[in-house]
Design an enzyme around this catalytic site. Sequence first.
Site, PDB file in Angstrom:
ATOM      1  N   GLN A  43      21.836 -62.188 -10.348  1.00 32.33           N
ATOM      2  CA  GLN A  43      22.518 -63.470 -10.165  1.00 32.33           C
ATOM      3  C   GLN A  43      23.962 -63.236  -9.721  1.00 32.33           C
ATOM      4  O   GLN A  43      24.684 -62.449 -10.322  1.00 32.33           O
ATOM      5  CB  GLN A  43      22.459 -64.257 -11.491  1.00 32.33           C
ATOM      6  CG  GLN A  43      23.005 -65.674 -11.413  1.00 32.33           C
ATOM      7  CD  GLN A  43      22.189 -66.600 -10.516  1.00 32.33           C
ATOM      8  OE1 GLN A  43      20.979 -66.454 -10.364  1.00 32.33           O
ATOM      9  NE2 GLN A  43      22.852 -67.559  -9.906  1.00 32.33           N
ATOM     10  N   ASP A  61      15.359 -62.093  -3.260  1.00 31.50           N
ATOM     11  CA  ASP A  61      16.479 -62.921  -2.807  1.00 31.50           C
ATOM     12  C   ASP A  61      16.668 -62.792  -1.291  1.00 31.50           C
ATOM     13  O   ASP A  61      17.305 -63.632  -0.668  1.00 31.50           O
ATOM     14  CB  ASP A  61      17.775 -62.415  -3.463  1.00 31.50           C
ATOM     15  CG  ASP A  61      18.411 -63.448  -4.370  1.00 31.50           C
ATOM     16  OD1 ASP A  61      18.069 -64.631  -4.242  1.00 31.50           O
ATOM     17  OD2 ASP A  61      19.251 -63.051  -5.194  1.00 31.50           O
ATOM     18  N   LYS A  73      15.371 -70.781 -13.239  1.00 30.37           N
ATOM     19  CA  LYS A  73      14.450 -69.826 -12.605  1.00 30.37           C
ATOM     20  C   LYS A  73      13.364 -69.415 -13.600  1.00 30.37           C
ATOM     21  O   LYS A  73      12.184 -69.353 -13.267  1.00 30.37           O
ATOM     22  CB  LYS A  73      15.228 -68.601 -12.097  1.00 30.37           C
ATOM     23  CG  LYS A  73      16.018 -68.898 -10.839  1.00 30.37           C
ATOM     24  CD  LYS A  73      17.039 -67.840 -10.478  1.00 30.37           C
ATOM     25  CE  LYS A  73      17.892 -68.350  -9.305  1.00 30.37           C
ATOM     26  NZ  LYS A  73      19.103 -67.626  -9.052  1.00 30.37           N
TER      27      LYS A  73
HETATM   28  N1  GUN Z   1      24.101 -67.513  -6.912  1.00 30.17           N
HETATM   29  C1  GUN Z   1      24.047 -68.715  -6.280  1.00 30.17           C
HETATM   30  N2  GUN Z   1      22.950 -68.796  -5.501  1.00 30.17           N
HETATM   31  C2  GUN Z   1      22.309 -67.618  -5.641  1.00 30.17           C
HETATM   32  C3  GUN Z   1      21.096 -67.102  -5.096  1.00 30.17           C
HETATM   33  O1  GUN Z   1      20.398 -67.729  -4.301  1.00 30.17           O
HETATM   34  N3  GUN Z   1      20.758 -65.839  -5.502  1.00 30.17           N
HETATM   35  C4  GUN Z   1      21.534 -65.114  -6.337  1.00 30.17           C
HETATM   36  N4  GUN Z   1      21.137 -63.888  -6.659  1.00 30.17           N
HETATM   37  N5  GUN Z   1      22.643 -65.565  -6.871  1.00 30.17           N
HETATM   38  C5  GUN Z   1      23.026 -66.808  -6.524  1.00 30.17           C
END
Ligand code: GUN
Length: 282
Positions: A98, A121, A54
Site C-alpha cells: 500500500q 498492482d 481490499k
Molecule cells: N495507494 C492509493 N492507491 C493505491 C493503489 O492503487 N495501489 C497501492 N499499492 N497503493 C495505493
Amino acid sequence: MGAKIIDGKEIATRIKSSLKSDIQRLAPIRGFIPKLAVILVGDDPASSIYVKNKEKACKEIGMGSQVIRLDSNVTQDLLLSEIHRLNNDKDTHGILVQLPLPKHIDESVVINAIDPKKDVDGFQPINMGKLFVGEKGFQPCTPKGIIALIKETGEDIMGKHAVIMGRSNIVGKPVSIMLLNENATVTICHSKTQNLKELARSADILIIAMGRPETIDEEYIKTGAIVIDVGTTRVDGKLKGDVVFERACHKAGWITPVPGGVGPMTITMLLKNTMQAAYHNE
Ligand code: GUN
C-alpha cells in the site's frame, strides 16, 4: 440532465459476482484458492481504510487475503525481506504494497522487489514495460477499471479523441497507453498545458485525474462526450470528484459519479488481477 450515468458500483458488483463463480468453479479443479497479500506500513487512516476494503472485497468473492502490518519506522531492509518471503511463498499469488510509504523508504526500490508475476498492482517496471509494448502483463487497476467503464457504454474507442488530464504513473500515463492500444488518438494534459479548456472541449472521451475537487464544469466538455472522473478528494468529510457533476451532466453523453464511479472498479480490477496471477500465470 442529459448524460447517462456509468454506474461503477453496479458494474463492479456484476464483475465480482462473476469472479466469485469463477473461484467456486476453478478452486476444486486447481486445488487452491487465489490469495492476495497486502503490506501496510504505518497507520495512515486513509491507507488503513483502503486496505480494509481490499480485505473485505477478497472475502466477498471467496478469495484468500492476508494483511501484513508493519510499524511506520520499519527498516527498508525488513520490508524488502518480507517481500522476498512473499515472492517465494507458493500460496501467495498477488502482492500489493500500500502506497504511500514513509519518507525513509525508497518506493521504487520496494516496487522493484516485487516478483512481476505477483505484481497485481501493475506498478512494477516490467509490467509497465509490457503495457508500453502491448504485451500481456498486469495492468494497473484504476486505468484497467476506466477502460472497462468506457467499454460498458457500448461506444467505440477506436478513432476517438481521448484527452487525459493528469500524468501520474498510477493513472494518467498508463490509461493513455491503454487508450492508444485501443486505437484512440490520445492527448495528455498536465499542470503546464496551455489551452486546457480548448483541448478538453475537443475530447470524445475526457478522463480527469488531477485531484483538484470540482474544477471541471460544462465549459470543458464537448456535447455527448464520455466523461470519466477519477478524482476523490475528501472535502468536509464528503468525497468530491474533479468534475462539477450537476453542471457537467447537462453536456456530457455519459458520466461517472463520485462516489460510485471509478472507485469501486479499482478494487474489482485488483481481484481480477489476482485471479490472473493465481490461475492464468503460466
Ligand atoms: N495507494 C492509493 N492507491 C493505491 C493503489 O492503487 N495501489 C497501492 N499499492 N497503493 C495505493
